[in-house]
Design a protein around this motif. Sequence first.
Motif, PDB file in Angstrom:
ATOM      1  N   GLN A 461       0.829  -1.214   0.000  1.00 18.33           N
ATOM      2  CA  GLN A 461       0.000   0.000   0.000  1.00 18.33           C
ATOM      3  C   GLN A 461       0.862   1.262   0.000  1.00 18.33           C
ATOM      4  O   GLN A 461       0.583   2.223  -0.710  1.00 18.33           O
ATOM      5  N   GLU A 462       1.934   1.239   0.810  1.00 12.88           N
ATOM      6  CA  GLU A 462       2.783   2.429   0.861  1.00 12.88           C
ATOM      7  C   GLU A 462       3.589   2.582  -0.425  1.00 12.88           C
ATOM      8  O   GLU A 462       3.816   3.705  -0.898  1.00 12.88           O
ATOM      9  N   GLU A 463       4.013   1.483  -1.018  1.00 11.64           N
ATOM     10  CA  GLU A 463       4.727   1.565  -2.294  1.00 11.64           C
ATOM     11  C   GLU A 463       3.821   2.161  -3.372  1.00 11.64           C
ATOM     12  O   GLU A 463       4.245   3.008  -4.172  1.00 11.64           O
ATOM     13  N   ASN A 464       2.558   1.733  -3.390  1.00  9.77           N
ATOM     14  CA  ASN A 464       1.621   2.295  -4.361  1.00  9.77           C
ATOM     15  C   ASN A 464       1.355   3.770  -4.093  1.00  9.77           C
ATOM     16  O   ASN A 464       1.198   4.563  -5.025  1.00  9.77           O
ATOM     17  N   ALA A 465       1.303   4.140  -2.808  1.00  9.21           N
ATOM     18  CA  ALA A 465       1.077   5.548  -2.468  1.00  9.21           C
ATOM     19  C   ALA A 465       2.196   6.420  -3.013  1.00  9.21           C
ATOM     20  O   ALA A 465       1.947   7.499  -3.584  1.00  9.21           O
ATOM     21  N   ASN A 466       3.445   5.992  -2.859  1.00  8.95           N
ATOM     22  CA  ASN A 466       4.562   6.769  -3.396  1.00  8.95           C
ATOM     23  C   ASN A 466       4.512   6.841  -4.921  1.00  8.95           C
ATOM     24  O   ASN A 466       4.872   7.853  -5.520  1.00  8.95           O
ATOM     25  N   ARG A 467       4.038   5.760  -5.529  1.00 12.60           N
ATOM     26  CA  ARG A 467       3.903   5.767  -6.988  1.00 12.60           C
ATOM     27  C   ARG A 467       2.840   6.780  -7.433  1.00 12.60           C
ATOM     28  O   ARG A 467       3.026   7.498  -8.415  1.00 12.60           O
ATOM     29  N   GLN A 497     -11.341   6.972  -9.627  1.00 15.58           N
ATOM     30  CA  GLN A 497     -11.018   8.143  -8.804  1.00 15.58           C
ATOM     31  C   GLN A 497     -11.615   7.926  -7.417  1.00 15.58           C
ATOM     32  O   GLN A 497     -12.822   7.735  -7.269  1.00 15.58           O
ATOM     33  N   TYR A 498     -10.737   7.924  -6.401  1.00 18.93           N
ATOM     34  CA  TYR A 498     -11.169   7.665  -5.025  1.00 18.93           C
ATOM     35  C   TYR A 498     -11.064   8.943  -4.203  1.00 18.93           C
ATOM     36  O   TYR A 498     -10.255   9.828  -4.488  1.00 18.93           O
ATOM     37  N   GLN A 499     -11.883   9.006  -3.150  1.00 18.28           N
ATOM     38  CA  GLN A 499     -11.938  10.188  -2.285  1.00 18.28           C
ATOM     39  C   GLN A 499     -11.504   9.809  -0.866  1.00 18.28           C
ATOM     40  O   GLN A 499     -12.345   9.531  -0.002  1.00 18.28           O
ATOM     41  N   PRO A 500     -10.213   9.762  -0.600  1.00 18.33           N
ATOM     42  CA  PRO A 500      -9.758   9.466   0.760  1.00 18.33           C
ATOM     43  C   PRO A 500      -9.826  10.694   1.652  1.00 18.33           C
ATOM     44  O   PRO A 500      -9.853  11.842   1.180  1.00 18.33           O
ATOM     45  N   ARG A 501      -9.817  10.442   2.956  1.00 20.01           N
ATOM     46  CA  ARG A 501      -9.834  11.516   3.956  1.00 20.01           C
ATOM     47  C   ARG A 501      -9.050  11.024   5.174  1.00 20.01           C
ATOM     48  O   ARG A 501      -9.235   9.905   5.638  1.00 20.01           O
ATOM     49  N   VAL A 502      -8.158  11.869   5.679  1.00 12.68           N
ATOM     50  CA  VAL A 502      -7.269  11.502   6.782  1.00 12.68           C
ATOM     51  C   VAL A 502      -7.273  12.626   7.807  1.00 12.68           C
ATOM     52  O   VAL A 502      -7.235  13.809   7.448  1.00 12.68           O
ATOM     53  N   VAL A 503      -7.311  12.264   9.095  1.00 10.87           N
ATOM     54  CA  VAL A 503      -7.222  13.227  10.189  1.00 10.87           C
ATOM     55  C   VAL A 503      -5.948  12.931  10.975  1.00 10.87           C
ATOM     56  O   VAL A 503      -5.759  11.803  11.463  1.00 10.87           O
ATOM     57  N   MET A 533      -5.196   6.726   1.268  1.00 13.62           N
ATOM     58  CA  MET A 533      -4.975   7.569   2.443  1.00 13.62           C
ATOM     59  C   MET A 533      -3.491   7.869   2.608  1.00 13.62           C
ATOM     60  O   MET A 533      -3.097   9.001   2.940  1.00 13.62           O
ATOM     61  N   LEU A 534      -2.654   6.854   2.377  1.00 15.79           N
ATOM     62  CA  LEU A 534      -1.216   7.060   2.487  1.00 15.79           C
ATOM     63  C   LEU A 534      -0.706   8.017   1.422  1.00 15.79           C
ATOM     64  O   LEU A 534       0.254   8.763   1.655  1.00 15.79           O
ATOM     65  N   HIS A 540       1.218  15.420   1.474  1.00 15.86           N
ATOM     66  CA  HIS A 540       1.314  16.472   2.487  1.00 15.86           C
ATOM     67  C   HIS A 540       2.742  16.573   3.027  1.00 15.86           C
ATOM     68  O   HIS A 540       3.268  17.679   3.218  1.00 15.86           O
ATOM     69  N   SER A 541       3.396  15.423   3.260  1.00 20.76           N
ATOM     70  CA  SER A 541       4.780  15.447   3.746  1.00 20.76           C
ATOM     71  C   SER A 541       5.709  16.095   2.728  1.00 20.76           C
ATOM     72  O   SER A 541       6.601  16.868   3.086  1.00 20.76           O
ATOM     73  N   ARG A 542       5.493  15.797   1.458  1.00 22.22           N
ATOM     74  CA  ARG A 542       6.334  16.391   0.414  1.00 22.22           C
ATOM     75  C   ARG A 542       6.142  17.906   0.368  1.00 22.22           C
ATOM     76  O   ARG A 542       7.115  18.662   0.283  1.00 22.22           O
ATOM     77  N   GLN A 543       4.896  18.364   0.422  1.00 20.67           N
ATOM     78  CA  GLN A 543       4.643  19.810   0.378  1.00 20.67           C
ATOM     79  C   GLN A 543       5.214  20.504   1.612  1.00 20.67           C
ATOM     80  O   GLN A 543       5.772  21.611   1.502  1.00 20.67           O
ATOM     81  N   SER A 544       5.096  19.871   2.777  1.00 22.03           N
ATOM     82  CA  SER A 544       5.642  20.474   4.002  1.00 22.03           C
ATOM     83  C   SER A 544       7.162  20.571   3.937  1.00 22.03           C
ATOM     84  O   SER A 544       7.756  21.581   4.347  1.00 22.03           O
ATOM     85  N   ALA A 545       7.825  19.530   3.404  1.00 21.73           N
ATOM     86  CA  ALA A 545       9.283  19.562   3.274  1.00 21.73           C
ATOM     87  C   ALA A 545       9.713  20.660   2.305  1.00 21.73           C
ATOM     88  O   ALA A 545      10.719  21.350   2.531  1.00 21.73           O
ATOM     89  N   THR A 546       8.951  20.845   1.219  1.00 27.49           N
ATOM     90  CA  THR A 546       9.282  21.907   0.256  1.00 27.49           C
ATOM     91  C   THR A 546       9.145  23.278   0.894  1.00 27.49           C
ATOM     92  O   THR A 546       9.987  24.173   0.686  1.00 27.49           O
ATOM     93  N   GLN A 547       8.086  23.466   1.692  1.00 25.48           N
ATOM     94  CA  GLN A 547       7.889  24.756   2.363  1.00 25.48           C
ATOM     95  C   GLN A 547       8.989  25.039   3.363  1.00 25.48           C
ATOM     96  O   GLN A 547       9.461  26.180   3.477  1.00 25.48           O
TER      97      GLN A 547
END
Length: 550
Positions: A461-467, A497-503, A533-534, A540-547
């Motif tokens: 799942q995490e490998e697919n998320a990075n892809r 097209q899926y609609q995930p949501r994470v808190v 979700m991942l 989000h982690s990528r955008q935060s690191a860029t900022q």
Amino acid sequence: MEFNYRYQGSTSVANSATDTALAFEPDTLREPTYFVGRLAKPLAFREAISALNSVVVSDLRFKPKDRTEYKAWLQQHEADMLAEFMADQGELQQRTRDLRQELSELYRTSSERMRPYYQAQQKYFNYLYKTDYDAWFVLDPVITVHPDEVFFECFSQDESSYGRLGCRYEVFDKIREFACGTTNIDYSAALYNEFQKIRDYKTTEFAIDPSGFEVETSGEYAYRETKIDLPESWVRGFLQVSSAMSLPMHAVDMHPMDIHNICLTLRRHKERQGPRSLRFQLSPGQPLTLNFEPWNYQLNCPRSVYHGTESLDIRIWGRRRLLILERLIPIADKFTAYFLGSGLPSFFVADLGDMSFTLGLSGWTANDWSRLGAFDLMAPRAEVDEFTKARVFNALKETWQESADSLARRLELDRSVVLGALGAYTQAGRAIYDMNQGVYRVRELSREPLPLDALRFASPQEENANRFVAANLVKLQVEAGAEHLTLSGTVRDAGQQYQPRVVLDSDERMIRGSCSCSFYIRNKLHRGPCEHMLALRAMHSRQSATQRAH
């Protein structure tokens, strides 16, 4: 996966009318780790270490009989047997009646003649139980010596239960010497029986023998060296427990008599059909209510009040594993139950004064910690460079145990960076979260670095998320709240097209999530978050690191 162990001699217990000496033999291939002291609270230690043994021998997996050979034989002879039976049916029926009469007569007269045989047979089984008992264990327990406590860790045979016994130094009297570190101890089966001989009128010496590290090369003949081929699932499960303990949970303090009533109900009743769950009904400011299914027995716990802020109805399965806590009831001041949610792992921590006992249970017995859980994916996943990771870990090794807040202040780092580094070392088996004291502790699970390629927590799942992130298939929306961060958006996957949501909470730990994909619909979060979700979290982690870089 192969681990090498070398012990000088065997763990031993010396008993006399006035003294008991416990000598644990450590693994001499590891860094010198030893401890020598006298038990000040021998009875409480006896009960706690015996409860740890209950975890080690626990195996609630269903074990069907092996009928492979019988079915193969039956398939070869079934046609011949049927033809023979049909040809001689009348004669066979008469022979059957005669044999039944003869067998009944023999049964009435043979019990007395066969008694010596059955007694000898039982003695033989008892002998095998004692001599081959060690072969039943997957691994000798792991023991860690810290400046403030000594703690033991172990897994059950079915890999669904985790046990940890922590003993602060107030449990001991006249501590003579110790060296901090982690080692595997030679915990022989006979040792459990010797523990039962501990009495408060005897002086009990407790030692992780330091002499094992002071033997010259010429004395190597006295070493006992073993190689244990461990399943990767055992190590992976150990690391999953460490990750799950660091997640936010719902907690309720329970009176020891309420744990007694749970065990009493389970002892008095045997379920023959499902559902077999135990429901914890929690209302803010109200006593805890338990419901035993399928009988719908209600147990009110007036001495156990829930102080949370939201009403919860949590179901746990594999409830008979709670019987492990029985021996702790007379010596416990209280128990604290921690829940991730229905069908998710739960932890029960017994407050034994200067000792603490943690029982970690997977979602249900067949859902062991290693195969079906991915709780590391819910832990903080901040990207931290190798230099900062090493800096955080070296700072933790200076004190051996410290909270994330204290480390962040001391190193002048952001708390999320410290949590990300500690999470990485937790998943590598080099640190553990102590949920009883709320600190991270150094605990090197193995002498050599673990093969993270084989134990990689990053599931498909995490490998697919990075892809998905690399292919720019993720659209992210961020909604910042006072205490939580909500990530939502869309992920394109194979034309869908899926609609995930994470808190996420303030520590970037995933506390809730949902998705429209089939993986989430089938499993919810019982097997960890889905790849969509991942993908939101990775984006989000990528955008935060860029900022931060800008």
